[in-house]
Every structure is written in structure tokens, then in C-alpha cells.
Scaffold this motif. Sequence first.
Motif, PDB file in Angstrom:
ATOM      1  N   ILE A 248       0.857  -1.186   0.000  1.00  0.00           N
ATOM      2  CA  ILE A 248       0.000   0.000   0.000  1.00  0.00           C
ATOM      3  C   ILE A 248       0.890   1.232   0.000  1.00  0.00           C
ATOM      4  CG2 ILE A 248      -1.581   1.381   1.414  1.00  0.00           C
ATOM      5  CD1 ILE A 248      -2.920  -1.213   2.260  1.00  0.00           C
ATOM      6  N   GLU A 249       0.555   2.169  -0.870  1.00  0.00           N
ATOM      7  CA  GLU A 249       1.219   3.470  -0.907  1.00  0.00           C
ATOM      8  C   GLU A 249       0.132   4.536  -0.851  1.00  0.00           C
ATOM      9  OE1 GLU A 249       4.350   4.721  -1.172  1.00  0.00           O
ATOM     10  OE2 GLU A 249       5.538   2.917  -1.530  1.00  0.00           O
ATOM     11  N   PHE A 250       0.413   5.609  -0.126  1.00  0.00           N
ATOM     12  CA  PHE A 250      -0.491   6.741  -0.049  1.00  0.00           C
ATOM     13  C   PHE A 250       0.087   7.841  -0.927  1.00  0.00           C
ATOM     14  CE2 PHE A 250      -1.040   4.390   3.922  1.00  0.00           C
ATOM     15  CZ  PHE A 250      -2.401   4.132   3.857  1.00  0.00           C
ATOM     16  N   ALA A 251      -0.604   8.125  -2.031  1.00  0.00           N
ATOM     17  CA  ALA A 251      -0.093   9.055  -3.039  1.00  0.00           C
ATOM     18  C   ALA A 251      -0.079  10.491  -2.530  1.00  0.00           C
ATOM     19  CB  ALA A 251      -0.940   8.961  -4.308  1.00  0.00           C
ATOM     20  N   LYS A 252       0.915  11.238  -3.020  1.00  0.00           N
ATOM     21  CA  LYS A 252       0.999  12.672  -2.759  1.00  0.00           C
ATOM     22  C   LYS A 252       0.077  13.396  -3.743  1.00  0.00           C
ATOM     23  CE  LYS A 252       5.899  12.320  -1.738  1.00  0.00           C
ATOM     24  NZ  LYS A 252       7.210  12.573  -2.327  1.00  0.00           N
ATOM     25  N   ASP A 253      -0.493  14.500  -3.277  1.00  0.00           N
ATOM     26  CA  ASP A 253      -1.254  15.360  -4.179  1.00  0.00           C
ATOM     27  C   ASP A 253      -0.325  16.450  -4.725  1.00  0.00           C
ATOM     28  OD1 ASP A 253      -0.977  17.243  -2.139  1.00  0.00           O
ATOM     29  OD2 ASP A 253      -3.093  17.191  -1.562  1.00  0.00           O
ATOM     30  N   ASN A 254      -0.882  17.420  -5.420  1.00  0.00           N
ATOM     31  CA  ASN A 254      -0.063  18.481  -6.042  1.00  0.00           C
ATOM     32  C   ASN A 254       0.683  19.339  -5.033  1.00  0.00           C
ATOM     33  OD1 ASN A 254      -0.735  17.706  -8.632  1.00  0.00           O
ATOM     34  ND2 ASN A 254      -2.511  19.048  -8.732  1.00  0.00           N
TER      35      ASN A 254
ATOM     36  N   LEU B 275      -1.093  -0.893  -4.233  1.00  0.00           N
ATOM     37  CA  LEU B 275      -2.406  -0.263  -4.145  1.00  0.00           C
ATOM     38  C   LEU B 275      -2.132   1.212  -3.829  1.00  0.00           C
ATOM     39  CD1 LEU B 275      -4.248  -2.937  -1.964  1.00  0.00           C
ATOM     40  CD2 LEU B 275      -3.918  -2.892  -4.448  1.00  0.00           C
ATOM     41  N   VAL B 276      -2.416   2.066  -4.792  1.00  0.00           N
ATOM     42  CA  VAL B 276      -2.087   3.488  -4.682  1.00  0.00           C
ATOM     43  C   VAL B 276      -3.342   4.249  -4.235  1.00  0.00           C
ATOM     44  CG1 VAL B 276      -1.185   5.514  -5.878  1.00  0.00           C
ATOM     45  CG2 VAL B 276      -0.366   3.230  -6.519  1.00  0.00           C
ATOM     46  N   PHE B 277      -3.370   4.622  -2.961  1.00  0.00           N
ATOM     47  CA  PHE B 277      -4.508   5.338  -2.400  1.00  0.00           C
ATOM     48  C   PHE B 277      -4.316   6.832  -2.624  1.00  0.00           C
ATOM     49  CE2 PHE B 277      -5.075   1.300  -0.479  1.00  0.00           C
ATOM     50  CZ  PHE B 277      -6.445   1.195  -0.259  1.00  0.00           C
TER      51      PHE B 277
ATOM     52  N   GLN C 252     -19.813   3.915   8.694  1.00  0.00           N
ATOM     53  CA  GLN C 252     -19.743   4.308  10.082  1.00  0.00           C
ATOM     54  C   GLN C 252     -20.801   3.563  10.893  1.00  0.00           C
ATOM     55  OE1 GLN C 252     -19.859   8.722   9.542  1.00  0.00           O
ATOM     56  NE2 GLN C 252     -18.219   8.642  11.062  1.00  0.00           N
ATOM     57  N   LYS C 253     -20.589   3.550  12.198  1.00  0.00           N
ATOM     58  CA  LYS C 253     -21.522   2.924  13.128  1.00  0.00           C
ATOM     59  C   LYS C 253     -22.909   3.530  12.934  1.00  0.00           C
ATOM     60  CE  LYS C 253     -21.455   1.549  17.946  1.00  0.00           C
ATOM     61  NZ  LYS C 253     -20.733   1.707  19.212  1.00  0.00           N
ATOM     62  N   ASN C 254     -23.909   2.665  12.949  1.00  0.00           N
ATOM     63  CA  ASN C 254     -25.313   3.082  12.785  1.00  0.00           C
ATOM     64  C   ASN C 254     -25.554   3.838  11.485  1.00  0.00           C
ATOM     65  OD1 ASN C 254     -25.897   1.964  15.334  1.00  0.00           O
ATOM     66  ND2 ASN C 254     -25.240   3.842  16.334  1.00  0.00           N
ATOM     67  N   ARG C 255     -24.707   3.571  10.488  1.00  0.00           N
ATOM     68  CA  ARG C 255     -24.847   4.150   9.140  1.00  0.00           C
ATOM     69  C   ARG C 255     -24.963   5.674   9.150  1.00  0.00           C
ATOM     70  NH1 ARG C 255     -25.271   0.599   5.017  1.00  0.00           N
ATOM     71  NH2 ARG C 255     -25.712  -1.523   5.603  1.00  0.00           N
ATOM     72  N   LYS C 256     -24.169   6.306  10.007  1.00  0.00           N
ATOM     73  CA  LYS C 256     -24.151   7.775  10.076  1.00  0.00           C
ATOM     74  C   LYS C 256     -23.375   8.367   8.907  1.00  0.00           C
ATOM     75  CE  LYS C 256     -24.432   8.103  15.080  1.00  0.00           C
ATOM     76  NZ  LYS C 256     -23.714   8.523  16.292  1.00  0.00           N
ATOM     77  N   GLY C 257     -22.670   7.585   8.200  1.00  0.00           N
ATOM     78  CA  GLY C 257     -21.863   8.030   7.071  1.00  0.00           C
ATOM     79  C   GLY C 257     -21.005   6.873   6.613  1.00  0.00           C
ATOM     80  N   ALA C 258     -20.119   7.156   5.674  1.00  0.00           N
ATOM     81  CA  ALA C 258     -19.295   6.089   5.118  1.00  0.00           C
ATOM     82  C   ALA C 258     -17.933   6.630   4.712  1.00  0.00           C
ATOM     83  CB  ALA C 258     -19.983   5.467   3.913  1.00  0.00           C
ATOM     84  N   PHE C 259     -16.896   5.952   5.171  1.00  0.00           N
ATOM     85  CA  PHE C 259     -15.530   6.263   4.756  1.00  0.00           C
ATOM     86  C   PHE C 259     -15.290   5.581   3.420  1.00  0.00           C
ATOM     87  CE2 PHE C 259     -11.095   4.959   4.396  1.00  0.00           C
ATOM     88  CZ  PHE C 259     -10.430   6.148   4.640  1.00  0.00           C
ATOM     89  N   ARG C 260     -14.798   6.335   2.454  1.00  0.00           N
ATOM     90  CA  ARG C 260     -14.438   5.798   1.157  1.00  0.00           C
ATOM     91  C   ARG C 260     -13.051   6.300   0.790  1.00  0.00           C
ATOM     92  NH1 ARG C 260     -18.263   3.144   2.381  1.00  0.00           N
ATOM     93  NH2 ARG C 260     -20.142   2.795   1.182  1.00  0.00           N
ATOM     94  N   ALA C 261     -12.181   5.383   0.393  1.00  0.00           N
ATOM     95  CA  ALA C 261     -10.837   5.746  -0.063  1.00  0.00           C
ATOM     96  C   ALA C 261     -10.663   5.229  -1.483  1.00  0.00           C
ATOM     97  CB  ALA C 261      -9.770   5.164   0.859  1.00  0.00           C
ATOM     98  N   ILE C 262     -10.312   6.117  -2.378  1.00  0.00           N
ATOM     99  CA  ILE C 262     -10.122   5.792  -3.793  1.00  0.00           C
ATOM    100  C   ILE C 262      -8.693   5.286  -3.994  1.00  0.00           C
ATOM    101  CG2 ILE C 262     -10.146   6.733  -6.146  1.00  0.00           C
ATOM    102  CD1 ILE C 262     -12.771   7.426  -4.940  1.00  0.00           C
ATOM    103  N   PHE C 263      -8.553   4.251  -4.819  1.00  0.00           N
ATOM    104  CA  PHE C 263      -7.216   3.774  -5.156  1.00  0.00           C
ATOM    105  C   PHE C 263      -7.211   3.098  -6.513  1.00  0.00           C
ATOM    106  CE2 PHE C 263      -9.075   0.054  -3.153  1.00  0.00           C
ATOM    107  CZ  PHE C 263      -8.490  -1.050  -3.751  1.00  0.00           C
ATOM    108  N   PHE C 264      -6.015   2.884  -7.025  1.00  0.00           N
ATOM    109  CA  PHE C 264      -5.812   2.102  -8.242  1.00  0.00           C
ATOM    110  C   PHE C 264      -4.595   1.226  -8.019  1.00  0.00           C
ATOM    111  CE2 PHE C 264      -3.642   6.142  -8.840  1.00  0.00           C
ATOM    112  CZ  PHE C 264      -2.400   5.788  -9.333  1.00  0.00           C
ATOM    113  N   THR C 265      -4.389   0.280  -8.905  1.00  0.00           N
ATOM    114  CA  THR C 265      -3.253  -0.627  -8.759  1.00  0.00           C
ATOM    115  C   THR C 265      -2.145  -0.235  -9.732  1.00  0.00           C
ATOM    116  OG1 THR C 265      -4.089  -2.221 -10.366  1.00  0.00           O
ATOM    117  CG2 THR C 265      -4.750  -2.539  -8.061  1.00  0.00           C
ATOM    118  N   HIS C 266      -0.928  -0.556  -9.313  1.00  0.00           N
ATOM    119  CA  HIS C 266       0.252  -0.301 -10.139  1.00  0.00           C
ATOM    120  C   HIS C 266       1.198  -1.487  -9.923  1.00  0.00           C
ATOM    121  CE1 HIS C 266       3.519   1.790 -12.090  1.00  0.00           C
ATOM    122  NE2 HIS C 266       4.269   1.713 -11.006  1.00  0.00           N
ATOM    123  N   ILE C 267       1.722  -2.027 -11.002  1.00  0.00           N
ATOM    124  CA  ILE C 267       2.662  -3.143 -10.902  1.00  0.00           C
ATOM    125  C   ILE C 267       4.074  -2.584 -11.022  1.00  0.00           C
ATOM    126  CG2 ILE C 267       3.431  -5.330 -11.898  1.00  0.00           C
ATOM    127  CD1 ILE C 267       0.607  -5.415 -10.624  1.00  0.00           C
TER     128      ILE C 267
END
Length: 156
Positions: free
Chosen positions: A4-10, A115-117, A93-108
Motif C-alpha cells: 500500500i502506498e499513499f499518493a501525494k497530491d499536487n 495499491l495506490v490510495f 460508520q456505526k449506525n450508518r451515520k456516514g461512510a468512509f471511502r478511499a479511492i485507489f488504483f493498482t500499479h505493478i
Amino acid sequence: MVYIEFAKDNSGQRPVLNELERLRKQAAANNPEAIWLLQRITRALQFAQRYGIPEALIHNLISEDDVGIPFTLVQPVKALKSHQPLYELRVNQKNRKGAFRAIFFTHIFEGNQILVFTYSVMKMKTSSPEFDRAVEITERMIPDFLKDPSKYINGG
């Protein structure tokens, strides 16, 4: 191997890692919702790394939290079919108060899957402009990433 790698933004920030750090600080301050969510996100990241893509797409995550309470995350990794080659890591989230979503793609790289988040959001509704923007930014980033991955991640 899968990494897993966490990508840098601009601006040189790592948005997903920054969000996880924010949750970690809230958890350290005994925020019960942050504790609950962070434990599941951590396990979901470990799950994604253990299985990789495409294997993670067909499994549910069955685990325990830090105090031994069992939980199941149904389809914690999902392909964004309208936005290939993107995926999302999903933890409600607990009791469906919201949802965490993290976007990623794969790179070989050197035979390993990375997994590039790129971005994460807390969705409060099914439709989320912030999520849509994160997907769009990631889609625009991929061509430049493929030219020079080292601008965005450490390995690869």
C-alpha cells in the motif's frame, strides 16, 4: 507481494494518510466513533493488502475489533465500474451515520502490486460531490502517474 502506498497530491500532502492521522488523533482522545471507525479501516487496509486485486473484490472481511468484538464488512473493496481502473475501500460508520471511502488504483512494479490510495472522503449520502471530485482528480492524475510514479509514491 502487495503493498500500500499513499499518493501525494499536487501540494505534496498525502490526503488519505492525513485523514487516517486525523482519525488516529481523535481515537487517541477517546472519541468512540473514531476508535470504532479507525479499527475497521485499519483491518480493511490489511485485508486489501493481504488479498490484492482482484482477489479482494470477492471476499468479505470477517474480523474482530481491538476488544475482541467480531464484525463483518461486506465487500470492503469494490471496483468503480464506471471509473475503471479505480477501486474504493469502503467502511460504513456505526449506525450508518456516514461512510468512509478511499479511492485507489493498482500499479505493478518489479512484479509487485501496489495499491495506490489517492483520496478519501466521509460520505454522508449515497451521492457525494466530494467523492465525485476525488474520483475525477484521480482519473486525471493517472496518466501523469504512469509517466513518473516517483512524483506520487516512494516505490515504483
